[in-house]
Design a protein around this motif. Structure first.
Motif, PDB file in Angstrom:
ATOM      1  N   LEU A 145       0.841  -1.202   0.000  1.00 60.63           N
ATOM      2  CA  LEU A 145       0.000   0.000   0.000  1.00 60.63           C
ATOM      3  C   LEU A 145       0.874   1.250   0.000  1.00 60.63           C
ATOM      4  O   LEU A 145       2.039   1.211   0.415  1.00 60.63           O
ATOM      5  N   GLN A 149      -2.202   5.220   2.609  1.00 58.69           N
ATOM      6  CA  GLN A 149      -3.203   4.158   2.755  1.00 58.69           C
ATOM      7  C   GLN A 149      -2.859   3.274   3.951  1.00 58.69           C
ATOM      8  O   GLN A 149      -3.729   2.921   4.752  1.00 58.69           O
ATOM      9  N   ARG A 150      -1.587   2.902   4.068  1.00 54.46           N
ATOM     10  CA  ARG A 150      -1.158   2.019   5.149  1.00 54.46           C
ATOM     11  C   ARG A 150      -1.428   2.670   6.508  1.00 54.46           C
ATOM     12  O   ARG A 150      -1.956   2.042   7.410  1.00 54.46           O
ATOM     13  N   GLY A 184      -7.244   1.475  -0.001  1.00 51.56           N
ATOM     14  CA  GLY A 184      -6.309   0.561   0.661  1.00 51.56           C
ATOM     15  C   GLY A 184      -6.908  -0.810   0.875  1.00 51.56           C
ATOM     16  O   GLY A 184      -6.254  -1.842   0.655  1.00 51.56           O
ATOM     17  N   ARG A 187      -7.054  -2.693  -2.412  1.00 51.47           N
ATOM     18  CA  ARG A 187      -5.727  -3.221  -2.766  1.00 51.47           C
ATOM     19  C   ARG A 187      -5.356  -4.418  -1.895  1.00 51.47           C
ATOM     20  O   ARG A 187      -4.783  -5.392  -2.374  1.00 51.47           O
TER      21      ARG A 187
END
Length: 196
Positions: A145, A149-150, A184, A187
């Motif tokens: 990510l 996002q992480r 996120g 993904r």
């Protein structure tokens, strides 16, 4: 009085007392049973409902009791008590039987589930390995990510923050945080091969 003459009588001409009605019901008088039913349905249902609790089950039991009154009307004896008492005794017995039957059924199901689970071997090693593999895959996919996002996913799903709290921590608008989280998670899902 023959059947046709009784049917042509107005309903008000049928005696109103439960004992008189029961005597006519014992002779097969359906109109008398209708009147008796109207008098007893409420109290019978009320008693059954207090014992059984479930409305649908209570209606079913009350109906069974009233049908039993129709079928066994010839066995009624005024010397043993009133029609209402007889009906309530039948209702109480049927309701208690239904509760016992339901409880026994639940206990049988629980016992069968427990026996099935007990008979199935649990492989702690396999479970532990599977858990480690899942964790490893999640860590690998989190690294894929973007940093933003992480951060959003870790705050929301691993630290329990709400959208608003994540937005406050990251000093970012809530809409942006929601978009980061959504992207996120998509993904992550794709990376982990999860099908929804």
């Amino acid at each position: 009085m023959d059947e046709n003459a009784r049917e042509s009588q107005p309903l008000a001409a049928v005696p109103a007392g439960a004992e008189d009605l029961m005597a006519l019901v014992a002779k097969g008088d359906e109109r008398a049973f209708e009147r008796l039913y109207d008098q007893l349905a409420g109290p019978v249902y009320g008693l059954v409902r207090r014992i059984v609790r479930d409305p649908a089950q209570s209606e079913e039991v009350a109906q069974e009791v009233l049908v039993e009154l129709w079928k066994t009307a010839t066995r009624y004896s005024a010397e043993k008590g009133s029609v209402l008492n007889w009906a309530m005794t039948l209702a109480h017995r049927r309701a208690v039987d239904r509760v016992r039957s339901a409880r026994a059924s639940t206990e049988r199901e629980q016992k069968a589930t427990f026996e099935a689970a007990r008979g199935r071997p649990f492989d702690e090693v396999a479970e532990s390995v599977a858990t480690r593999l899942e964790r490893s895959a999640v860590r690998r996919c989190l690294k894929a990510l973007t940093e933003l996002q992480r951060e959003s996913v870790l705050l929301a799903y691993y630290q329990g923050y709400t959208y608003r709290e994540v937005a406050d921590v990251l000093e970012t608008p809530q809409g942006t945080v929601k978009t980061r989280l959504r992207d996120g998670l998509i993904r992550l899902r794709d990376c982990l091969g999860v099908t929804a």
